[in-house]
Write a protein that holds these residues in place. Structure first.
Motif, short mmCIF file in Angstrom:
data_model
loop_
_atom_site.label_atom_id
_atom_site.label_comp_id
_atom_site.label_asym_id
_atom_site.label_seq_id
_atom_site.Cartn_x
_atom_site.Cartn_y
_atom_site.Cartn_z
N ALA A 117 -4.60 -13.26 6.18
CA ALA A 117 -3.18 -13.57 5.96
C ALA A 117 -2.89 -15.06 6.17
O ALA A 117 -1.73 -15.47 6.12
N GLY A 148 -7.67 -9.58 3.07
CA GLY A 148 -7.12 -9.30 4.40
C GLY A 148 -6.94 -10.52 5.27
O GLY A 148 -6.66 -10.41 6.44
N GLN A 152 -6.61 -13.71 -9.93
CA GLN A 152 -5.38 -12.97 -9.62
C GLN A 152 -5.51 -11.50 -9.99
O GLN A 152 -5.10 -10.62 -9.24
N THR A 153 -6.10 -11.29 -11.17
CA THR A 153 -6.28 -9.90 -11.63
C THR A 153 -7.20 -9.15 -10.68
O THR A 153 -6.90 -8.04 -10.26
N LEU A 165 -6.52 -4.71 -4.49
CA LEU A 165 -5.51 -4.05 -3.65
C LEU A 165 -5.21 -2.63 -4.16
O LEU A 165 -4.83 -1.76 -3.39
N GLN A 166 -5.37 -2.43 -5.44
CA GLN A 166 -5.15 -1.10 -6.01
C GLN A 166 -6.34 -0.17 -5.76
O GLN A 166 -6.33 0.97 -6.21
N GLY A 167 -7.36 -0.69 -5.10
CA GLY A 167 -8.48 0.16 -4.72
C GLY A 167 -9.52 0.33 -5.81
O GLY A 167 -10.37 1.21 -5.74
N GLN A 210 -6.47 -16.53 -13.72
CA GLN A 210 -6.08 -15.17 -14.11
C GLN A 210 -7.14 -14.15 -13.70
O GLN A 210 -6.81 -13.05 -13.28
N TYR A 264 -7.79 -9.80 -7.60
CA TYR A 264 -7.12 -9.63 -6.31
C TYR A 264 -6.19 -8.40 -6.34
O TYR A 264 -6.24 -7.54 -5.47
N LEU A 265 -5.35 -8.34 -7.38
CA LEU A 265 -4.39 -7.24 -7.45
C LEU A 265 -5.10 -5.90 -7.69
O LEU A 265 -4.71 -4.88 -7.13
N ARG A 266 -6.16 -5.95 -8.49
CA ARG A 266 -6.90 -4.70 -8.74
C ARG A 266 -7.67 -4.27 -7.49
O ARG A 266 -7.88 -3.09 -7.26
#
Lengths: 695, 85
Positions: free
Chosen positions: A258, A256, A33-34, A40-42, A30, A36-38
């Motif tokens: 892929a 980044g 994942q958190t 991406l949110q900059g 978690q 990672y997503l944060r």
């Protein structure tokens, strides 16, 4: 090597323990994942290297460790640090770069750590921890504990030279290190099997005569079983173990990525082995816990991360001024010092000794008073052996034992890595190199670890290590002649000492040993005066030295001769040429001031500037090559600060920018000679750029 | 309530083209759940949800092209009001 025997110990794991392990794995997943997503949110600066899929290794291994055990980790450290007890809020705040991060924002994602929890700020140089871990283990063993060091690294690291040197070193000294290879089959995007013929990492243990084991890194129970066996070995004094866990990272190497180099089929095979899903299902199937309990454990972990995230998002940025704090860079920050004067005469003729004798006396006395001090190096304590390069260590092993005067393999990375690790672990270490030229073998340990670990740890670690390096051209050709001291003047976090006389040798070396920071000591082969090692061109530097150890201030220069007409700043052989020249010019009524800087870092700018302000003229002389030598730095600063006071340009006298040749006439053609120094001094004595008429 | 921004997903371009939304306003969403498909200069990708909650509003509809950093949706608790432009 033995394959993992599937002795099922899950019966021994209670519902509570199983659920705890599950919760810890979910916590890591978690967190990742958190983040990672944060990211991406900059919201997160820099980059991230994440470990989704590898949670069973981190939790399986670390769940069996004590707080007093250490771990070293890699550029992918989040899971290891959390599993070893790092507060997720402090971890998340660190990767957000916030003040409340575990390292105050000095480390970030690639350096998570907390020494109080036995987590070394993680090392983002591939394989970098493998030479440091044996040193930490050395300190644990020396203090007679049964604590261990777990050294995590990836498959890519086993093809680094550090792996060979570090594992061999730990094996040679029976040190309690568990080397844990997380083999996720890729070094960034390159498949491991393309980089080696032997893809079985565990089999490499045999090369070092140590036990090793390969196990399923997606199965936390298999990880724990292998780790339990390894701990039994390491804690009982039987030395290191190599564990290889086969695992998989579900995400790219870094942001980044892929993952175009992996097939969907391969990813599916490993997704089916998800360590969290399979373990959760297994404990329900086996009746160890209920489905509801598994859900509850999952929920608890997610709640902890939600709180950690909230903390990190709201935490303040660090004050930019904090980046400059001297007490974070150094355990003993540089102090303002006053330059010392010329060497004094002593009452006792017997106390006129050589530099070699002075260094030996200093070490002898410090070994006697500080039980935590150890010496490490090649050929330093073997009975009937060399007594260290240039015989400086003769007799020390006889008096203090070979457990304190330690003969190492010829492995410079391992020697210095061990010295750094042991210093972090609470010892004081004096490693030495037979020739300073060999220091380039261990640049990673010095520049990336010794110089950085205190700062990255936010000032929580000290690294009291003194590395002795003999320098100077002595008819041995290009690889036994160099002066690397200037390289290290360029590295913040390292102190640089150049010893040119026996009195300063004792006072400055004593200070260096008692200092809490890494110090590199450079000593010139032609100045030692060692009885057994007379070299062509040796200079007699005998001087009065008191018998008792004493401390001279770190960073203190010595004005060897006072004068008013020009200043020469010089080290080693050039210092003695300068003193000779001063004597000669004195007969002509020209008075030179000769300064031995002693320390290149911290540099005694006060003493040098004060002198040049008075004389208005400066020549810098060193045997190190001209270009990029330390003289260039001194010249630049003096020209900048004293532009209005200078009566002539600053001149430098140094070795030509040519590798040192062997043949004596060729060597002499590259070295700075006495006449070069004299020409330079006479040159700058003639012009006066500040006045229209002569004084 | 939380603004969802278009992540920087492209290789050489900041732009991303929204192909379709996989959820509609009012749907419950959870962290990691794919919210929409986008096309960049590099590939077709899913954008995942950063938190648990309800999709309160879609700001940028399908078939539009936006720059990284643009607010594309809001998520939060049911009934929360979304800032108006």
């Amino acid at each position: 090597m033995s394959q993992s025997t599937n002795t099922l110990q899950q019966d021994a794991l209670s519902a509570e323990e199983s659920l705890h392990l599950l919760e810890e794995m979910v916590l890591i997943r978690q967190f990742e994942q958190t983040a990672y997503l944060r990211y991406l949110q900059g919201e997160i600066p820099g980059t991230l290297h994440q470990s989704q899929g590898q949670e069973a290794v981190a939790v399986g291994v670390c769940s069996l460790l004590r707080t007093e055990d250490w771990i070293t980790s890699t550029h992918r450290p989040h899971g290891h640090a959390l599993a070893k007890g790092l507060d997720p809020a402090a971890g998340m705040a660190e990767i957000y770069g916030r003040e409340t991060g575990c390292l105050g924002g000095r480390g970030g994602s690639m350096h998570l750590g907390d020494p109080a929890l036995g987590i070394l700020p993680s090392i983002a140089i591939v394989g970098g921890g493998i030479t440091i871990a044996p040193g930490l283990a050395h300190a644990l063993k020396y203090k007679e504990t049964d604590n261990v060091v777990v050294c995590f690294f990836g498959d890519g690291a086993v093809n680094e030279g550090a792996f060979h040197e570090g594992v061999n070193y730990a094996a040679a000294f029976n040190l309690p290190v568990i080397f844990v290879c997380e083999n996720n089959m890729y070094g960034a995007s390159t498949p491991f099997h393309e980089t080696t013929r032997n893809i079985n990492v565990a089999s490499r243990g045999a090369a070092y005569g140590i036990p090793s084991e390969q196990a399923d890194g997606m199965d936390i129970r298999a990880v724990r079983e292998a780790t339990e066996r390894a701990l039994l070995t390491a804690r009982s004094g039987k030395g290191p173990v190599l564990l290889e866990f086969l695992t998989y990272r579900y995400v790219g190497h870094s942001r980044g990525d892929a993952r175009g180099y992996r097939t969907k089929d391969e990813e599916a095979i490993w997704t089916a082995k998800d360590p969290i899903k399979t373990f959760g299902a297994a404990i329900v199937d086996e009746g160890i816990a209920s489905e509801d309990q598994v859900k509850e454990a999952t929920k608890r972990a997610k709640k902890r991360i939600a709180e950690a995230l909230k903390h990190a998002q709201q935490a303040p940025w660090p004050d930019p001024v904090a980046a400059l704090a001297p007490n974070i860079i150094f355990g003993n920050p540089p102090q303002k010092v006053e330059g010392a004067g010329p060497l004094e005469e002593g009452p006792d003729e017997d106390r006129y000794i050589t530099i070699a004798d002075s260094i030996r006396e200093t070490l002898h006395s410090e070994l006697g008073t500080d039980q935590s001090l150890v010496l490490l190096g090649e050929d330093i304590g073997v009975p009937g052996g060399f007594g260290g390069a240039f015989g400086v260590y003769q007799g020390l092993a006889e008096d203090y034992g070979r457990h304190r005067v330690i003969d190492t393999p010829i492995s410079e990375k391992a020697i210095i890595g061990a010295a750094v690790g042991a210093a972090i672990g609470g010892l004081r270490t004096v490693p030495d190199l037979q020739y300073a030229d060999f220091v380039f073998e261990a640049m990673d340990e010095l520049v990336n670890e010794a110089a950085k670990q205190r700062y990255m740890s936010n000032g929580k670690l000290t690294i009291p290590m003194v590395l002795r390096c003999p320098v100077g051209a002595t008819q041995r050709g290009a690889q036994h002649a160099q002066h690397p001291e200037s390289f290290f003047m360029h590295v913040p976090g390292i102190k640089v000492l150049c010893i040119s006389d026996p009195y300063t040798a004792k006072g400055a070396l004593t200070a260096a040993i008692r200092d809490d920071d890494p110090v590199m000591v450079f000593e010139h082969k032609l100045l030692y005066g060692a009885k057994k090692r007379q070299e062509a061109g040796s200079i007699n530097t005998r001087a009065y030295v008191p018998e008792e150890n004493f401390v001279l201030p770190v960073g203190q220069a010595r004005v060897r001769r006072r004068g008013k007409d020009a200043t020469i700043v010089a080290t080693f052989t050039e210092l003695y040429k300068a003193l000779e020249l001063a004597e000669k010019l004195s007969a002509e009524g020209i008075e030179l001031e000769v300064i031995d800087p002693v320390w290149l870092s911290p540099f005694d700018w006060g003493t040098v500037m004060e002198s040049v302000r008075r004389t208005g003229r400066l020549v810098i002389a060193h045997e190190a090559h001209l270009t990029g030598g330390w003289g260039a730095e001194v010249s630049a600063r003096v020209s900048d600060e004293l532009f209005a006071d200078l009566k002539a340009p600053v001149r430098r006298v140094a070795s030509r920018d040519i590798p040192m040749p062997f043949s004596p006439p060729l060597e002499a053609a590259v070295l700075p000679l006495a006449e070069h120094l004299e020409t330079a001094v006479r040159d700058i004595l003639s012009p006066d750029h500040t006045r229209s008429d002569k004084e | 309530m939380e603004a969802i921004i278009m992540p920087a997903l492209g290789q050489t371009s900041e732009e991303a083209h929204i192909l379709e939304w996989l959820v509609k306003e009012g749907d419950e969403v959870e962290m990691g759940q794919p919210l929409l498909n986008v096309e960049t200069d590099k590939a077709e990708l899913e954008v995942e949800c950063v938190a648990d909650g309800v999709l309160l509003k879609i700001v940028c509809e399908a078939e539009t092209t936006v720059n990284a950093g643009t607010v594309i949706a809001y998520i939060g608790e049911p009934g929360e009001s979304v800032p108006t432009e």
